[in-house]
Motif scaffolding. Sequence first.
Motif, short mmCIF file in Angstrom:
data_model
loop_
_atom_site.label_atom_id
_atom_site.label_comp_id
_atom_site.label_asym_id
_atom_site.label_seq_id
_atom_site.Cartn_x
_atom_site.Cartn_y
_atom_site.Cartn_z
N ALA A 112 44.17 -97.23 -9.93
CA ALA A 112 42.26 -97.32 -10.02
C ALA A 112 41.82 -97.73 -8.98
O ALA A 112 40.76 -97.05 -8.44
CB ALA A 112 42.15 -97.88 -11.21
N PRO A 113 42.02 -98.74 -8.41
CA PRO A 113 41.36 -99.24 -7.16
C PRO A 113 41.62 -98.29 -5.78
O PRO A 113 40.60 -98.03 -5.30
CB PRO A 113 41.91 -100.58 -6.68
CG PRO A 113 42.84 -100.82 -7.95
CD PRO A 113 43.26 -99.66 -8.70
N GLU A 114 42.66 -97.84 -5.76
CA GLU A 114 43.03 -96.82 -4.58
C GLU A 114 42.00 -95.32 -4.88
O GLU A 114 41.37 -94.84 -3.95
CB GLU A 114 44.12 -96.13 -4.67
CG GLU A 114 45.09 -97.31 -4.10
CD GLU A 114 46.59 -97.07 -4.09
OE1 GLU A 114 46.78 -95.84 -4.20
OE2 GLU A 114 47.66 -97.83 -3.61
N ASP A 115 41.84 -95.00 -6.08
CA ASP A 115 40.82 -93.87 -6.23
C ASP A 115 39.45 -94.15 -6.10
O ASP A 115 38.70 -93.24 -5.31
CB ASP A 115 40.95 -93.26 -7.66
CG ASP A 115 42.42 -92.61 -7.94
OD1 ASP A 115 43.20 -92.28 -6.81
OD2 ASP A 115 42.87 -92.30 -8.96
N GLY A 116 39.12 -95.27 -6.51
CA GLY A 116 37.78 -95.79 -6.16
C GLY A 116 37.32 -95.91 -4.73
O GLY A 116 36.27 -95.39 -4.23
N GLU A 117 38.58 -96.30 -4.11
CA GLU A 117 38.10 -96.64 -2.46
C GLU A 117 38.09 -95.26 -1.91
O GLU A 117 37.27 -95.02 -1.04
CB GLU A 117 39.30 -97.32 -1.79
CG GLU A 117 39.30 -98.80 -2.27
CD GLU A 117 40.40 -99.64 -1.61
OE1 GLU A 117 41.37 -98.83 -0.81
OE2 GLU A 117 40.87 -100.65 -1.78
N ARG A 118 38.74 -94.43 -2.45
CA ARG A 118 38.79 -92.96 -1.57
C ARG A 118 37.39 -92.28 -1.90
O ARG A 118 36.86 -91.77 -1.07
CB ARG A 118 39.94 -92.01 -2.27
CG ARG A 118 41.33 -92.35 -1.75
CD ARG A 118 42.47 -91.14 -2.05
NE ARG A 118 43.65 -91.69 -1.87
CZ ARG A 118 44.45 -92.05 -2.66
NH1 ARG A 118 44.14 -92.23 -3.64
NH2 ARG A 118 45.85 -92.41 -2.21
N THR A 119 36.99 -92.41 -3.34
CA THR A 119 35.55 -92.03 -3.54
C THR A 119 34.49 -92.61 -2.83
O THR A 119 33.70 -91.70 -2.08
CB THR A 119 35.39 -91.96 -5.19
OG1 THR A 119 36.43 -91.53 -5.95
CG2 THR A 119 33.94 -91.66 -5.61
N ALA A 120 34.61 -93.90 -2.73
CA ALA A 120 33.44 -94.51 -1.79
C ALA A 120 33.33 -94.10 -0.37
O ALA A 120 32.42 -93.83 0.35
CB ALA A 120 33.83 -95.98 -1.85
#
Length: 332
Positions: free
Chosen positions: A42-50
């Motif tokens: 979950a955190p990795e996907d958020g970082e990629r999106t940001a």
Amino acid sequence: MTDSATPQDTAAPAGGPALPEEAHGPAVEETGPALGESAAAAPEDGERTALRARRRRAAVRWGAAVAVCALAGTGTALAVTAQERTDLPGLATPKDGRYTFPALTLPQLPSGRAVPKENTNRHAAPLRGLLLPVPVEAGGSPTASAAPAAGGRASASASTSPSPSAPAIESATPSGTPSVSGTPLAGGAEDRVACDAVAAAWSDPGVLRALLLQHACRDAAVREWTAADGTRTQIRLLSFGSRAEAWPLFDRLQTRGALKDAPALEHGDTTGWDAVPGVELAVRELSGAPSGTRVALLSAGDVTGVITMTNPKGVATAAFRQVVTLQSDLLA
């Protein structure tokens, strides 16, 4: 005989058969890593999106900056090229004494006269039409005047004295009858003169008059003006029957001629001048600058020209060269 219970049997739970130790271990191992992976994803996907969002914003900003620079550059280029160079701050040519002349136009040929062939050294146009027009700085018009009509020559009396009330150019035709050529233009003066009037300004008028008579000067035209800077310009054109007849006057003036009002004039250097094909040029001026009197002698086929510019404060070199070059262009 009855079997006795072992310690392992005693330790088994009462609800059912005991599970092997191997069955407990893998179950715990499968559950633990699956939960950990979902929690970390979950955190990795958020970082990629940001990160993608930041990149998109940066691309938009850089694109806008490039577009603004391109528009500004295009607008500046259009603003610079749309104006005259002399109207741009910092690029205007400093005033060096040059004049503003109207567009030069050749005069119309008389009715029935064909255009002379090349290398004939003969001018078919009226002599007055070959005079340099008056510049704006002396009251002239910035637009070229219409060429004089072929039949616009009126007869005059035989008097050779100047007439202030009716300035004109008087010259002797081959038949010996004086005639008037043209009318004065705005800002300038065209004095009534005979062919030999040019001799009065030189120290050997008798010799010059003899040359003019011997080689049959046919016509004379004069234009004079005084510019706002105080420089007085006089242009005299004298026409002959051929180049061979016009050359002796030019040769005499360039080799041994001396002005009465400026006898110290020396032979000037014309190196670097704009050469005009078909026109011979000789310059007389003082060696030191500024020179209060400058004289240019022109030989263009059957026409000899004398240009005199005077100013007590000194005649600007740029103005002198400009007048001589433009008058040579009209005679070439």
